[in-house]
Design a protein around this motif. Sequence first.
Motif, mmCIF file in Angstrom:
data_model
loop_
_atom_site.group_PDB
_atom_site.id
_atom_site.type_symbol
_atom_site.label_atom_id
_atom_site.label_comp_id
_atom_site.label_asym_id
_atom_site.label_seq_id
_atom_site.Cartn_x
_atom_site.Cartn_y
_atom_site.Cartn_z
ATOM 1 N N ILE A 23 0.837 -1.205 0.000
ATOM 2 C CA ILE A 23 0.000 0.000 0.000
ATOM 3 C C ILE A 23 0.869 1.251 0.000
ATOM 4 O O ILE A 23 0.571 2.239 -0.677
ATOM 5 N N LEU A 24 1.987 1.224 0.738
ATOM 6 C CA LEU A 24 2.880 2.377 0.776
ATOM 7 C C LEU A 24 3.656 2.562 -0.535
ATOM 8 O O LEU A 24 4.196 3.639 -0.777
ATOM 9 N N ALA B 50 4.299 9.259 -7.499
ATOM 10 C CA ALA B 50 5.341 10.290 -7.542
ATOM 11 C C ALA B 50 6.233 10.102 -8.763
ATOM 12 O O ALA B 50 6.582 11.079 -9.439
ATOM 13 N N LEU B 51 6.599 8.862 -9.060
ATOM 14 C CA LEU B 51 7.403 8.621 -10.258
ATOM 15 C C LEU B 51 6.628 8.977 -11.521
ATOM 16 O O LEU B 51 7.181 9.576 -12.453
ATOM 17 N N ILE C 122 4.974 21.074 -7.647
ATOM 18 C CA ILE C 122 4.774 19.633 -7.517
ATOM 19 C C ILE C 122 5.987 18.932 -6.883
ATOM 20 O O ILE C 122 5.875 17.811 -6.415
ATOM 21 N N ALA C 123 7.125 19.600 -6.822
ATOM 22 C CA ALA C 123 8.358 18.979 -6.321
ATOM 23 C C ALA C 123 8.230 18.450 -4.886
ATOM 24 O O ALA C 123 8.664 17.325 -4.618
ATOM 25 N N PRO C 124 7.653 19.196 -3.934
ATOM 26 C CA PRO C 124 7.532 18.626 -2.576
ATOM 27 C C PRO C 124 6.641 17.390 -2.525
ATOM 28 O O PRO C 124 6.913 16.455 -1.773
ATOM 29 N N VAL D 101 9.598 9.327 -0.720
ATOM 30 C CA VAL D 101 9.994 8.918 0.637
ATOM 31 C C VAL D 101 9.034 7.861 1.185
ATOM 32 O O VAL D 101 9.459 6.862 1.777
ATOM 33 N N VAL D 102 7.736 8.048 0.963
ATOM 34 C CA VAL D 102 6.755 7.060 1.413
ATOM 35 C C VAL D 102 6.956 5.740 0.667
ATOM 36 O O VAL D 102 6.877 4.660 1.256
ATOM 37 N N GLY D 103 7.237 5.799 -0.634
ATOM 38 C CA GLY D 103 7.490 4.595 -1.412
ATOM 39 C C GLY D 103 8.731 3.854 -0.939
ATOM 40 O O GLY D 103 8.739 2.627 -0.862
ATOM 41 N N ILE D 104 9.773 4.596 -0.584
ATOM 42 C CA ILE D 104 10.985 3.964 -0.053
ATOM 43 C C ILE D 104 10.677 3.314 1.295
ATOM 44 O O ILE D 104 11.193 2.234 1.606
#
Length: 94
Positions: free
Chosen positions: A33-34, A41-42, A59-61, A68-71
């Motif tokens: 899910i994360l 984002a990608l 959109i950068a932030p 970061v959430v995906g990592i």
Amino acid sequence: MSDTPPPVLPAVPTPGEARSGCLTAFMVISGVILLLPGVCALLFGGMSVFEDGRIAADIAPLVFFGLVVGIGGVALIWAAIKGRKAPVHPGTQP
């Protein structure tokens, strides 16, 4: 007194060593899910780069936060799979 040795008791797993399969499955599902914000984002970051040649400042932030959430999702899946240890039975070699 007899010459028989005392009985050998089975090894008691420590709380950090044993983890239930349900917790592992929950960690993997949560990790998947994360991964979704990371994929978004990608996708949106890539679309922004291909449109303008650079990531737009507004959109950068969000792209950074999604990555970061995906990592974090990848780390959670890795911890769920690598952290599970098979129980060691007495008399067997690891």
